[in-house]
Write a protein that holds these residues in place. Structure first.
Motif, PDB file in Angstrom:
ATOM      1  N   GLU A 230      -5.614  -0.976  -2.055  1.00  0.00           N
ATOM      2  CA  GLU A 230      -4.159  -1.013  -1.868  1.00  0.00           C
ATOM      3  C   GLU A 230      -3.501   0.200  -2.518  1.00  0.00           C
ATOM      4  OE1 GLU A 230      -2.050  -3.018  -0.091  1.00  0.00           O
ATOM      5  OE2 GLU A 230      -3.945  -3.703   0.792  1.00  0.00           O
ATOM      6  N   LYS A 233      -3.978   3.226  -0.377  1.00  0.00           N
ATOM      7  CA  LYS A 233      -2.993   3.218   0.714  1.00  0.00           C
ATOM      8  C   LYS A 233      -1.639   3.728   0.217  1.00  0.00           C
ATOM      9  CE  LYS A 233      -4.980  -0.678   3.303  1.00  0.00           C
ATOM     10  NZ  LYS A 233      -4.741  -2.097   3.714  1.00  0.00           N
ATOM     11  N   GLU A 234      -1.273   3.330  -1.012  1.00  0.00           N
ATOM     12  CA  GLU A 234      -0.003   3.787  -1.593  1.00  0.00           C
ATOM     13  C   GLU A 234      -0.018   5.303  -1.800  1.00  0.00           C
ATOM     14  OE1 GLU A 234       2.986   2.796  -5.369  1.00  0.00           O
ATOM     15  OE2 GLU A 234       1.064   1.736  -5.172  1.00  0.00           O
ATOM     16  N   HIS A 236      -1.573   7.463   0.040  1.00  0.00           N
ATOM     17  CA  HIS A 236      -1.411   8.083   1.354  1.00  0.00           C
ATOM     18  C   HIS A 236       0.001   7.889   1.901  1.00  0.00           C
ATOM     19  CE1 HIS A 236      -5.489   9.534   2.338  1.00  0.00           C
ATOM     20  NE2 HIS A 236      -5.920   8.521   1.590  1.00  0.00           N
ATOM     21  N   THR A 237       0.658   6.822   1.508  1.00  0.00           N
ATOM     22  CA  THR A 237       2.037   6.586   1.943  1.00  0.00           C
ATOM     23  C   THR A 237       3.013   7.496   1.212  1.00  0.00           C
ATOM     24  OG1 THR A 237       1.557   4.260   2.408  1.00  0.00           O
ATOM     25  CG2 THR A 237       3.870   4.850   2.142  1.00  0.00           C
ATOM     26  N   THR A 238       2.760   7.702  -0.077  1.00  0.00           N
ATOM     27  CA  THR A 238       3.697   8.443  -0.929  1.00  0.00           C
ATOM     28  C   THR A 238       3.434   9.940  -0.923  1.00  0.00           C
ATOM     29  OG1 THR A 238       3.758   6.501  -2.390  1.00  0.00           O
ATOM     30  CG2 THR A 238       4.697   8.548  -3.251  1.00  0.00           C
ATOM     31  N   GLU A 240       1.173  13.547   0.406  1.00  0.00           N
ATOM     32  CA  GLU A 240       0.342  14.202   1.406  1.00  0.00           C
ATOM     33  C   GLU A 240      -0.993  14.483   0.720  1.00  0.00           C
ATOM     34  OE1 GLU A 240      -0.172  18.531   3.568  1.00  0.00           O
ATOM     35  OE2 GLU A 240       1.845  17.942   2.904  1.00  0.00           O
TER      36      GLU A 240
END
Length: 470
Positions: A230, A233-234, A236-238, A240
């Motif tokens: 998780e 994933k954070e 990659h979301t926040t 680059e």
């Protein structure tokens, strides 16, 4: 949310003499209260105080409500004896509102009223300034600190000043209730960074919680695959996440980030200062070389983290974050005399919410001056107005050092650090000389926008000196 106390002042002798004057003045006070509420404050409006008996009664109400700041609205002339008991009983910061209903009396209409009694009543609705010297005289002689906001009801500058006071009061409350974690130890020999924790608590009301590397290691050892995935994933979301980042390094940083979150939650931390080295190959070294991504996530969600155990800068970052302008961890990188700019940045955690463009997560083969290697943050602070803040421990006191400037476009160093170009009204040379003469540490917090006025008010609320360079 802060509690704002508001009381108006007038003279009870006037009400039977001038019909409708009291109701009119109460209406103006309600406008003030409503506007303050729109700034996000809980307003305790006790109405208009017009006698010494009422002063003591309303003072008790405000005392019971435990207001954070007191606004004294001068609605018309009032006796200072009806004001002093309220301010004395509360003992909190006081701002005197010398605010007229309009920018100027309509002299032609006023003089056409004909009835001098009616004209006097009309004048009394506009004579806020009459009481101001009297109040200042009594407060000065009583040893009571105060500030003024002077203008008229529809004047934007008046409401900007009042909002700045409310915002500064909110930040003072945040600092007073903040729990600052300190993890690890100082960078050996960095004498400017060493802090007096007692002075920091005394200046800001901050609780300082000493937290241990072994506790962080325990949380890291307990991290589950689900939690780590998780967190990835954070990332990659926040960020680059550049292709050069190795999968093992991402996982290592994610595992540490999970542990950092748990440490912050366990101690209810609002900010953190950290540094550690450890023997080569030691598990603690493994942790400390993988904290930057996780600490950047914490910083971006209002838990600012300062590297190199820089407690003073963690305080500065928290102040800037509480004002809602970011507060990125920075130090001086270089000067560009051709473009008359100063470059600032750092290889530690950044405030990703104030980035210009993407925030990159990149690999570093070496942390300069520190052990190991790992992932780092590369970003530039948003172009436009900025404010620099340093919390300085001087020879005699703790004070705030402030400068306003601009983050400007141009080439930066692509070295896996945060770094930006800053221009100042007094030029790069003048800024470096004047800033350095104040004796700050080599770190500072950078936020977006010009908030020197707000920081000046925060200093007054906390009884701290504020030195503004530009």
């Amino acid at each position: 949310m802060i509690k704002v106390g508001l009381f108006g002042i007038g003279l009870d002798t006037y009400w039977p003499q001038f019909e409708g004057l009291l109701e009119r003045l109460e209406g103006y006070q309600k406008q003030v209260a409503d506007k303050m509420e729109s700034f996000g404050a809980e307003v305790v409006n006790v109405g208009l105080v017009d006698s010494s008996e009422k002063a003591r009664e309303k003072a008790q109400v405000l005392k019971t409500e435990d207001v954070d700041i007191l606004f004294l609205y001068v609605s018309t002339y009032a006796l200072s004896s009806t004001v002093l008991p309220v301010v004395q009983k509360l003992g909190c910061p006081v701002v005197i509102l010398n605010i007229q209903p309009v920018s100027a009396i309509d002299y032609e209409s006023f003089n056409k009223l004909g009835d001098r009694g009616e004209m006097t009543g009309e004048w009394l609705a506009h004579c806020q300034a009459c009481s101001v010297p009297e109040l200042a005289n009594v407060f000065n002689r009583s040893g009571i600190d105060y500030e003024f906001v002077t203008g008229y009801l529809d004047e934007p500058a008046v409401w900007n000043e009042i909002q700045d006071w409310i915002d500064a009061s909110q930040v003072a409350k945040v600092m007073n209730n903040n729990r600052l974690g300190v993890l690890g130890h100082y960078y050996c020999g960095m004498l400017d960074v060493y802090s007096d924790l007692t002075k920091q608590s005394a200046a800001f009301g901050t609780h300082i919680e000493i937290v241990e590397m072994c506790e962080l290691k325990r949380y890291r050892d307990e991290a589950t695959d689900t939690e780590v995935n998780e967190k990835i994933k954070e990332f990659h979301t926040t960020f680059e996440v550049v292709e050069a980042c190795e999968e093992d390094e991402i996982k290592r940083a994610a595992k540490t980030s999970v542990a950092l979150d748990k440490l912050v939650e366990a101690h209810n931390l609002g900010s953190l200062a950290y540094y550690y080295e450890g023997d080569s190959g030691n598990e603690y070294e493994n942790i400390v070389t993988s904290v930057i991504a996780g600490n950047t996530l914490l910083t971006g969600r209002n838990i600012p983290v300062a590297g190199e155990y820089e407690v003073k800068n963690a305080q500065a970052m928290k102040i800037m974050d509480a004002f809602g302008v970011g507060g990125s961890f920075s130090e001086f990188y270089a000067m560009d005399f051709n473009d008359d700019i100063v470059m600032l940045g750092h290889d530690g955690p950044a405030h990703f919410a104030i980035a210009e463009g993407n925030v990159q997560l990149v690999p570093l083969p070496v942390y300069h001056g520190k052990p190991g290697k790992g992932l780092s943050i590369q970003m530039t602070v948003k172009h436009g107005p900025v404010t620099l803040l340093s919390v300085v421990e001087g020879k005699d006191d703790v004070f705030l050092l402030v400068a306003e400037g601009e983050s400007v476009e141009g080439p930066v160093l692509q070295i896996g650090n945060t770094n930006s170009r800053y221009r100042f009204s007094i030029g790069a040379r003048g800024f470096m000389n004047e800033w350095s003469k104040q004796g700050p540490s080599h770190h500072c917090a950078i936020g977006v926008g010009h908030i020197g006025n707000k920081l000046g008010k925060l200093g007054k609320l906390l009884n701290l000196r504020v030195v503004t360079i530009c």
